[in-house]
Design an enzyme around this catalytic site. Structure first.
Site, short mmCIF file in Angstrom:
data_model
loop_
_atom_site.label_atom_id
_atom_site.label_comp_id
_atom_site.label_asym_id
_atom_site.label_seq_id
_atom_site.Cartn_x
_atom_site.Cartn_y
_atom_site.Cartn_z
N ASP A 177 31.23 -13.23 4.84
CA ASP A 177 30.67 -13.41 3.38
C ASP A 177 29.72 -12.76 2.84
OD1 ASP A 177 30.29 -14.42 1.40
OD2 ASP A 177 29.89 -16.73 1.58
C1 BGC Z 1 30.59 -16.21 -1.37
C2 BGC Z 1 31.82 -15.45 -1.39
C3 BGC Z 1 32.21 -14.23 -2.69
C4 BGC Z 1 31.20 -13.31 -2.17
C5 BGC Z 1 31.20 -11.86 -2.97
C6 BGC Z 1 29.86 -14.92 -1.40
O1 BGC Z 1 28.31 -15.44 -2.68
O2 BGC Z 1 29.99 -17.19 -0.80
O3 BGC Z 1 32.60 -16.53 -1.45
O4 BGC Z 1 34.13 -14.10 -1.95
O5 BGC Z 1 29.72 -13.41 -2.97
O6 BGC Z 1 31.56 -12.41 -4.22
#
Ligand code: BGC
Length: 752
Positions: A258
């Site tokens: 993530d």
């Molecule tokens: C989220 C993810 C997301 C990523 C990229 C994170 O804050 O938890 O679900 O894909 O950001 O935007």
């Protein structure tokens, strides 16, 4: 098939399996050949972001940068490469599909496939290779601000919808990234909290949707979550990524972190995590990416001999495998010319509408108040901030630029034209800034505005019909990433407002838009009609009008239990929420309806509940043929008849109950469902195929799925508490029940 001799089938099977084996062998060869031509610096360049949403390639070998984009309900608007601001493109407006809780409320696998196809096609048109979706985390706590981005409290339902969604995305040549692995179920302290769960709960509740996504959906990538599991960050846990994900679940694709979830070079390098993304480094421009844990720090450690180069090779292989699966190596980038014309096409927008239409859940309809007859109303009051709100750009990482978004008020105008006069009053005001960051909230969430209430009541009093459109929003502390909800109450004084509206005009239809359950105030006792939906995408307003006025018969059902009070929820009763350094999932298997039914707690609306403008009858439950072979699926069939006067769709659900077992089991578990479309008076036979797993529990001693002989009940019904048909059967005992796989002889002894 009739004229084909049986041996030709065998030849075909052998030939296909030969082809697959040859393909894998030639892929492996290609990967090793590419790897052997790469310098250490080039390999490491592939293991981390080189912009906010791309990771590195090796141009001289035809290996492209990988391009990522957020889902789940549309392609995220294009951002600046080195920061979080919008790139202000003018051609990236796309289809805004209903949120995942709306898709799940349809219980419609075909729609989930179409949903994925739209998303995949538009990702490709935007030049993206990986779509960061779907999220299959379980609705453990109703306060999780991201539940609306996930499917359900039920693992089986989540998996059943994730599979076609992923297949739809990947059918377009774009990889789906199933997330957030694993046990990420709250925003509070999510970067540091460690989720503690017992093995059985892990396998029965929190892994099955990932398992389905990987094994049946074929998800090519997985995202490692922010939190820790059993004390180790998900991005550096060999237990999670190697033993569980790659070992038990058999995942052989690429794991991406993530965004900003990596914390350590060595531990991340040595486990099954492949690509580090979004690490928070001060600075701007390309140079900052060299400071990522899997960039220069890793290079140094490999050069010093502290980390073996093989650890790097292993990750590069996973990335190359993904690229070969997508056929990216040596090929031109995805064609983005004429991009705007490939986004939000009329066909895509009409799929968005169809999904929205099937996602409405009719929760109450006393005296058949709905559907409304347009000829009866000349003066309609529309009240509530959600009637005019747009949602595409809110919610956190899911934000996107919708080509258009029809609000409920616009939808009603479109539908009614000049046939009725619509007067609008807000009644309350949304407040995006109401919250402090973190778990602690200001009380502005509670604040109502007496002036706005007065205005709304006056508008309602003059009207023949009131349509109230409120609920939650993407304000911080509502259905929004980064925050949990303070409680389940309707914010901004909506309970008070609804009370006043229903008093002045009982002819009020209440529409609550929310990504999950809310607590209903006293007003509910006086409300005749309550319709619920999640965030319903660009065509939501049109869909709502068609449902209210009866052009569409609502056919959605709840995918998460609505409790009467937050305190009734299992994570509150037994468990720990939100925890501090550690959150122990003490309620174990008793999540959602498993808890409410086993402990006989009355919900507000049960899992699987939803009314229709027509009625259905169930009959003729059969288990046929008798199940003799444990490796084979067994059939359960029954009939459904539309006994009302109009076309409708019914979601028939099948639950399994084991009457006695040496381990405690929830009193019912969803193991099958089918959505059936029926004209008035029409009947249809439904056959559900159940695998052996449907009867099993996860045995922590043998670390395998186990069935225990005894009496089982199959329950078929319109919801988890509206069981219409049931049948007992016995799973007979065999001597020396083995752990693991069975011999042919033993198999024969399993007879129902
Ligand atoms: C989220 C993810 C997301 C990523 C990229 C994170 O804050 O938890 O679900 O894909 O950001 O935007």
């Amino acid at each position: 098939m009739k004229n084909i001799p049986p041996y030709s089938l065998l030849i075909l099977i052998l030939f296909t399996s030969c082809l697959t084996r040859n393909k894998t062998a030639s892929q492996d060869k290609q990967i090793e050949s590419l790897l052997s031509q790469m310098t250490l610096e080039e390999k490491i360049g592939m293991l981390h972001g080189n912009t906010m949403f791309s990771s590195g390639g090796v141009p001289r070998l035809g290996i492209p940068d990988l391009q990522y984009s957020d889902g789940p309900h549309g392609v995220r608007l294009e951002g600046e490469p080195y920061g979080w601001k919008s790139a202000e493109w003018t051609n990236d407006a796309c289809t805004y599909l209903p949120a995942l809780t709306a898709l799940s409320a349809t219980w419609n696998r075909e729609l989930a496939h179409l949903y994925g196809e739209v998303l995949g096609a538009e990702c490709k048109a935007r030049g993206k290779h990986v779509s960061l979706a779907p999220g299959v985390n379980i609705h453990r706590s109703l306060l999780n601000g991201r539940n609306w981005e996930y499917f359900s409290e039920d693992p089986y339902l989540s998996g059943e919808l994730a599979v076609p969604y992923i297949q739809g995305v990947q059918s377009q040549g774009v990889a789906s990234c199933v997330k957030h692995f694993a046990l990420n179920s709250q925003a509070y302290n999510q970067y540091t909290v460690s989720s503690e769960v017992d093995d059985r709960t892990l396998h029965e509740i929190y892994l099955p949707a990932f398992e389905a996504a990987i094994q049946r959906g074929g998800a090519m990538t997985v995202m490692a979550a922010y939190n820790k599991v059993r004390g180790l960050w998900c991005t550096e846990s060999s237990y999670l990524l190697d033993s569980l994900l790659r070992g038990e679940l058999g995942f052989d694709g690429m794991v991406v972190s993530d965004w900003n979830a990596v914390h350590n070079t060595e531990r991340t390098a040595l486990c099954g995590m492949d690509v580090e993304m979004g690490t928070n480094i001060k600075g701007n421009g390309k140079e900052m990416f060299k400071q990522y844990y899997l960039a220069d720090p890793l290079l140094q450690k490999v050069q010093n001999g502290e980390i073996p180069e093989e650890a790097v090779n292993r990750k590069v292989r996973n990335i190359l495998k993904l690229m070969l699966r997508l056929d990216l190596i040596g090929k031109a980038p995805y064609d983005t010319t004429g991009m705007a014309a490939k986004l939000a096409t009329p066909a895509h927008c009409s799929i968005a509408r169809e999904i929205a239409e099937e996602s409405f859940v009719l929760l109450r309809n006393s005296n058949h108040m709905l559907p409304l007859n347009p000829a009866h109303y000349k003066k309609i009051a529309v009240i509530g901030a959600n009637a005019k709100e747009v949602f595409a750009r809110g919610g956190g990482s899911t934000k996107l630029k919708a080509k258009y978004e029809i609000t409920p008020l616009e939808g009603l105008h479109n539908f009614l034209g000049d046939s009725a006069q619509i007067e609008y009053a807000a009644g309350y005001k949304l407040n995006k800034k109401a919250y402090k960051v973190g778990h602690w909230f200001t009380n502005e969430f509670e604040t109502s505005d007496p002036q706005l209430i007065k205005q709304a009541v006056a508008t309602a009093a003059k009207a023949e019909l009131v349509i109230y459109i409120g609920g939650l929003s993407h304000d911080h502390g509502s259905d929004c990433e980064g925050y949990d909800k303070p409680d389940l109450k309707l914010p901004y004084g909506q309970d008070q407002l609804l009370e006043a509206l229903l008093e002045v005009n009982p002819n009020t239809v209440v529409v609550l838009m929310a990504g999950g359950p809310v607590e209903l105030g006293k007003w509910y006792e006086h409300a005749n009609a309550l319709l619920h939906c999640s965030f319903i995408g660009m065509e939501g307003g049109n869909a709502l009008a068609r449902v209210l006025f009866g052009e569409v018969n609502p056919s959605g059902k709840l995918t998460t239990t609505w409790c009467k009070r937050l305190e009734d929820m299992p994570d509150h009763v037994f468990g720990e929420y939100p925890g501090n350094d550690t959150v122990r999932f003490k309620e174990g298997l008793m999540v959602g309806y498993r808890y409410f039914d086993t402990y006989q707690i009355a919900p507000q609306f049960e899992f699987g509940y939803g009314l229709s403008y027509t009625s259905f009858e169930y009959s003729d439950l059969k288990m046929n043929p008798i199940w003799k072979d444990p490796d084979k699926e067994f059939d359960v069939s029954f009939s459904i008849t539309n006994t009302g006067k109009r076309y409708g769709q019914e979601i028939a659900q099948l639950y399994i109950h084991q009457q006695q077992c040496s381990v405690k089991r929830p009193v019912k578990e969803l193991k099958g469902f089918e959505k059936v479309s029926l004209e008035a008076g029409e009947s249809r036979q439904v056959t559900l195929k159940l695998p052996r797993r449907a009867l099993q529990y996860y045995d922590v001693i043998s670390k395998s799925w186990k069935d225990e002989p005894g009496i089982f009940t199959i329950q078929v019904g319109a919801s988890s508490r509206d069981i219409r048909l049931q049948k007992d059967f016995e799973l007979k005992k065999i001597k020396n029940q083995p752990q693991g796989s069975y011999s042919e002889k033993q198999k024969k002894k399993y007879v129902i």
